[in-house]
Write a protein that holds these residues in place. Structure first.
Motif, short mmCIF file in Angstrom:
data_model
loop_
_atom_site.label_atom_id
_atom_site.label_comp_id
_atom_site.label_asym_id
_atom_site.label_seq_id
_atom_site.Cartn_x
_atom_site.Cartn_y
_atom_site.Cartn_z
N ARG A 139 14.79 5.45 -8.63
CA ARG A 139 15.88 4.48 -8.51
C ARG A 139 17.24 5.10 -8.82
NH1 ARG A 139 15.06 0.27 -12.65
NH2 ARG A 139 16.22 1.79 -13.87
N ASP A 140 17.29 5.90 -9.91
CA ASP A 140 18.60 6.29 -10.44
C ASP A 140 19.01 7.71 -10.10
OD1 ASP A 140 18.58 3.80 -11.66
OD2 ASP A 140 17.65 4.59 -13.50
N ASP A 141 18.06 8.55 -9.75
CA ASP A 141 18.39 9.97 -9.63
C ASP A 141 17.98 10.55 -8.28
OD1 ASP A 141 18.71 12.67 -9.93
OD2 ASP A 141 17.05 12.95 -11.33
N ILE A 142 16.67 10.75 -8.11
CA ILE A 142 16.26 11.51 -6.93
C ILE A 142 16.35 10.66 -5.65
CG2 ILE A 142 13.76 11.08 -7.08
CD1 ILE A 142 15.39 14.49 -6.41
N GLY A 143 16.19 9.35 -5.79
CA GLY A 143 16.34 8.47 -4.61
C GLY A 143 17.76 8.55 -4.05
N PRO A 144 18.79 8.32 -4.89
CA PRO A 144 20.17 8.44 -4.39
C PRO A 144 20.49 9.85 -3.87
CG PRO A 144 20.14 7.25 -6.48
CD PRO A 144 18.74 7.71 -6.23
N HIS A 169 15.65 18.30 -7.04
CA HIS A 169 16.86 18.31 -6.21
C HIS A 169 16.82 19.49 -5.24
CE1 HIS A 169 19.59 15.43 -8.59
NE2 HIS A 169 18.34 15.24 -8.97
N GLU A 170 16.41 20.65 -5.76
CA GLU A 170 16.37 21.85 -4.90
C GLU A 170 15.38 21.66 -3.77
OE1 GLU A 170 16.03 21.89 -8.31
OE2 GLU A 170 18.18 22.36 -8.55
N GLU A 171 14.28 21.00 -4.09
CA GLU A 171 13.27 20.79 -3.02
C GLU A 171 13.76 19.78 -1.98
OE1 GLU A 171 9.48 22.05 -5.85
OE2 GLU A 171 10.16 19.97 -5.82
N VAL A 172 14.56 18.81 -2.41
CA VAL A 172 15.17 17.89 -1.44
C VAL A 172 16.13 18.68 -0.54
CG1 VAL A 172 16.79 15.96 -1.17
CG2 VAL A 172 14.90 15.77 -2.79
N VAL A 195 0.83 -1.21 0.00
CA VAL A 195 0.00 0.00 0.00
C VAL A 195 0.86 1.27 0.00
CG1 VAL A 195 -1.68 1.30 1.38
CG2 VAL A 195 -2.07 -1.11 0.89
N ILE A 196 1.98 1.25 0.70
CA ILE A 196 2.90 2.38 0.65
C ILE A 196 4.00 2.15 -0.39
CG2 ILE A 196 4.75 3.57 1.90
CD1 ILE A 196 3.09 3.32 4.45
N CYS A 197 4.58 0.96 -0.38
CA CYS A 197 5.79 0.72 -1.18
C CYS A 197 5.52 0.60 -2.67
CB CYS A 197 6.50 -0.54 -0.68
SG CYS A 197 7.12 -0.35 1.00
N GLY A 198 4.26 0.39 -3.05
CA GLY A 198 3.94 0.24 -4.47
C GLY A 198 4.03 1.54 -5.23
N PHE A 199 4.11 1.42 -6.55
CA PHE A 199 4.04 2.56 -7.47
C PHE A 199 5.22 3.53 -7.32
CE2 PHE A 199 -0.10 0.77 -6.67
CZ PHE A 199 -0.37 0.31 -7.93
N GLY A 200 6.39 2.93 -7.17
CA GLY A 200 7.62 3.69 -7.35
C GLY A 200 8.32 4.18 -6.11
N ARG A 201 7.69 4.06 -4.97
CA ARG A 201 8.30 4.68 -3.79
C ARG A 201 9.69 4.14 -3.48
NH1 ARG A 201 7.76 8.76 -1.23
NH2 ARG A 201 5.73 9.16 -2.16
N LEU A 202 9.92 2.87 -3.74
CA LEU A 202 11.25 2.30 -3.46
C LEU A 202 12.14 2.24 -4.71
CD1 LEU A 202 10.46 -0.68 -1.03
CD2 LEU A 202 10.57 1.77 -0.56
N GLY A 203 11.67 2.84 -5.80
CA GLY A 203 12.48 2.81 -7.02
C GLY A 203 12.22 1.59 -7.89
N LYS A 257 8.67 8.65 -16.30
CA LYS A 257 9.68 7.72 -15.79
C LYS A 257 9.99 7.95 -14.31
CE LYS A 257 12.08 6.81 -20.20
NZ LYS A 257 10.84 6.48 -20.84
N LEU A 258 8.91 8.08 -13.53
CA LEU A 258 9.10 8.43 -12.12
C LEU A 258 9.73 7.28 -11.33
CD1 LEU A 258 5.88 10.50 -11.32
CD2 LEU A 258 8.16 11.30 -11.96
N VAL A 259 9.43 6.04 -11.73
CA VAL A 259 9.99 4.90 -11.00
C VAL A 259 11.51 4.87 -11.21
CG1 VAL A 259 9.95 2.40 -10.73
CG2 VAL A 259 7.84 3.63 -11.27
N GLU A 260 11.92 5.02 -12.47
CA GLU A 260 13.35 5.02 -12.79
C GLU A 260 14.03 6.23 -12.14
OE1 GLU A 260 10.80 4.80 -14.83
OE2 GLU A 260 11.02 3.01 -16.06
N ARG A 261 13.31 7.35 -12.12
CA ARG A 261 13.86 8.57 -11.52
C ARG A 261 14.17 8.34 -10.03
NH1 ARG A 261 11.81 13.40 -9.03
NH2 ARG A 261 13.29 15.06 -9.57
#
Ligand SMILES: Cc1ncc(COP(=O)(O)O)c(C=O)c1O
Length: 455
Positions: free
Chosen positions: A350-355, A432-435, A261-269, A344-348
């Protein structure tokens, strides 16, 4: 003030008539509720015009951010076309069926079916019944008991709250219901003692095996867990935990339920949390990010192992909700998934905003007040500690978390507090700025709370 809803005394009306979930109403009425009027991107605005960066995406759900016109348009189109129809009596609607195809296409080859619900709680109620129906249909009706976890969260219905392991919920309303038992959680910081995280991960996973032995394998239907515990405080399990759980469920012929319910739809990349951890569930409840919270819709992903029996052997599954597969909610969800794919929010994540988030959030661990700052994808947990060297916790954890949360709010950042853990789960579209801004305000809140406590 809102043009659509002009009364200036909304707080008084609210105090007089509205009972809020998970709220001490006497306290809330005395303090007055905050009225959120508008949202745009990662920001929300209250009735005083104050702007907040919503570091919690509403309630873990506004994955695509606020104010997306595309969703409003898709909803308006569907409402004009067909505002409601049910899925009970041999009927469906176009967006509902197309959503079933789309959502299962993201869940990997083991999932080809979904049962729609109105919420995550209903999705959990659904698998509990469906699991027992499945075992009965394959000639194992005694396989009924479900093993869940202390401090898990699976919703607020009677079954959802029983599957959850929140003591403060069980204390109200005579829960859990029979047939649901709980084992430990993989919360190394709080409960790992002298073990390494890896050792502790294995130890708590093996509590599952011990519990199965105690109950008798022939009596156990399923084990349920969130890939990463959300409401408990964003508790990220040690790397040893999930492979061992997966192994035990397979070895003991116990159904595995990953509550997505939380982890689905991209939250974990990844599209789903179980994909991140490489495990193979039989059921996966979904909600929240399915529509990014724009309209209420949930569902249960049902693996072929179960669906084949349900379709081939069971006949009627006597279960469903008026709003199962609601066409307007389905239209919102379809458009939401289109946006997640197109941008491409899931990939984003995983590869960009998550890291990037991991770097900025992780740096908060330098603070004297912070024992541990963990994140996974765009989910962050911050452990507050009285003495970080010895992992000593505060005596009144709820008060500490609330203090930091209130300082964050005063400075324009929404974070959630669970006891002495601070939780973050921003929209997946955060820049990035908002992070940077989140981390800056979180630090201000930690400083202010530290000053208040230590002088
Ligand atoms: C993991 C998990 N499962 C289930 C639920 C319940 O979902 P809902 O509030 O839509 O009933 C939640 C809600 O936060 C959740 O976090």
């Amino acid at each position: 003030m809102s043009d659509t809803y002009p009364p200036s005394n909304l707080a008084a009306i609210d105090a007089a008539h509205h009972l809020h979930p998970f709220s001490d109403m006497k306290k809330l009425n005395a303090e007055g509720t905050r009225i959120i009027e508008r949202g745009e991107g990662v920001h929300i605005f209250d009735s005083n015009g104050k702007k907040y960066l919503d570091g919690f995406a509403g309630l873990w759900c506004v994955n695509i951010g606020y104010g997306r016109r595309e969703i409003a348009d898709a909803v308006a189109r569907q409402m004009n076309e067909l505002a409601y129809y049910n899925t009970f009596f041999g009927t469906t609607s176009p967006p509902t069926t197309l959503l079933a195809q789309k959502v299962t296409s993201k869940a990997g080859p083991r999932f080809n079916h979904v049962f729609f619900t109105g919420s995550g709680s209903e999705a959990n109620d659904t698998w509990l019944r469906m699991a027992r129906v499945y075992w009965a249909a394959v000639g194992r009706p005694e396989k009924k008991t479900v093993i869940a976890r202390r401090n898990g969260y699976h919703g607020s219905t009677v079954a959802g709250a029983s599957l959850g392991g929140m003591k403060y919920m069980h204390e109200q309303g005579d829960l859990p219901i029979p047939g649901i038992v709980h084992i430990g959680q993989p919360y190394w910081y709080g409960e790992g003692g002298d073990l390494s995280p890896a050792e502790f991960g294995l130890k708590v996973a093996r509590e599952l095996e011990e519990k199965i032995d105690e109950l008798g394998e022939d009596n156990v239907a399923a084990f349920v867990a969130e890939p990463v515990q959300g409401a408990a405080g964003v508790i990220i399990p040690p790397a040893t935990y999930w492979p061992e759980i997966d192994r035990i469920c397979k070895a003991r012929n116990i159904l595995l339920v990953t509550d997505e319910v939380i982890c689905g739809f991209g939250r974990l990349g990844e599209w789903f949390g179980h994909q991140h951890f490489g495990v193979e569930p039989d059921f996966a409840p979904i909600a929240k990010g399915l529509s990014s919270g724009y309209l209420p819709i949930g569902g249960l992903l049902v693996s072929d192992r179960i669906a084949d029996v349900l379709i081939g052997e069971v006949g009627d599954f006597n279960h469903g909700f008026t709003y199962s597969g609601h066409p307007v909610c389905a239209a919102a969800a379809l458009e939401n998934l289109r946006i997640i794919e197109e941008e491409k929010l899931v990939e984003r994540v995983r590869d960009d905003i998550g890291p990037y988030f991991a770097q900025k959030w992780g740096a908060l661990a330098e603070h004297d007040f912070v024992g541990e700052a963990q994140s996974i994808g765009l989910m962050g947990g911050l452990q507050l500690a009285a003495d970080k060297k010895t992992r000593t916790r505060f005596e009144k954890p709820d008060a500490i978390g609330a203090l930091v949360r209130n300082h964050a709010l005063a400075n324009g950042l929404v974070l959630r507090a669970t006891g002495d853990r601070m939780l973050a789960s921003p929209p997946l579209v955060i820049s990035h700025e908002e992070v940077d801004e989140m981390a800056r305000i979180a630090r201000i809140a930690l400083d202010a709370a530290w000053k208040e406590l230590r002088g």
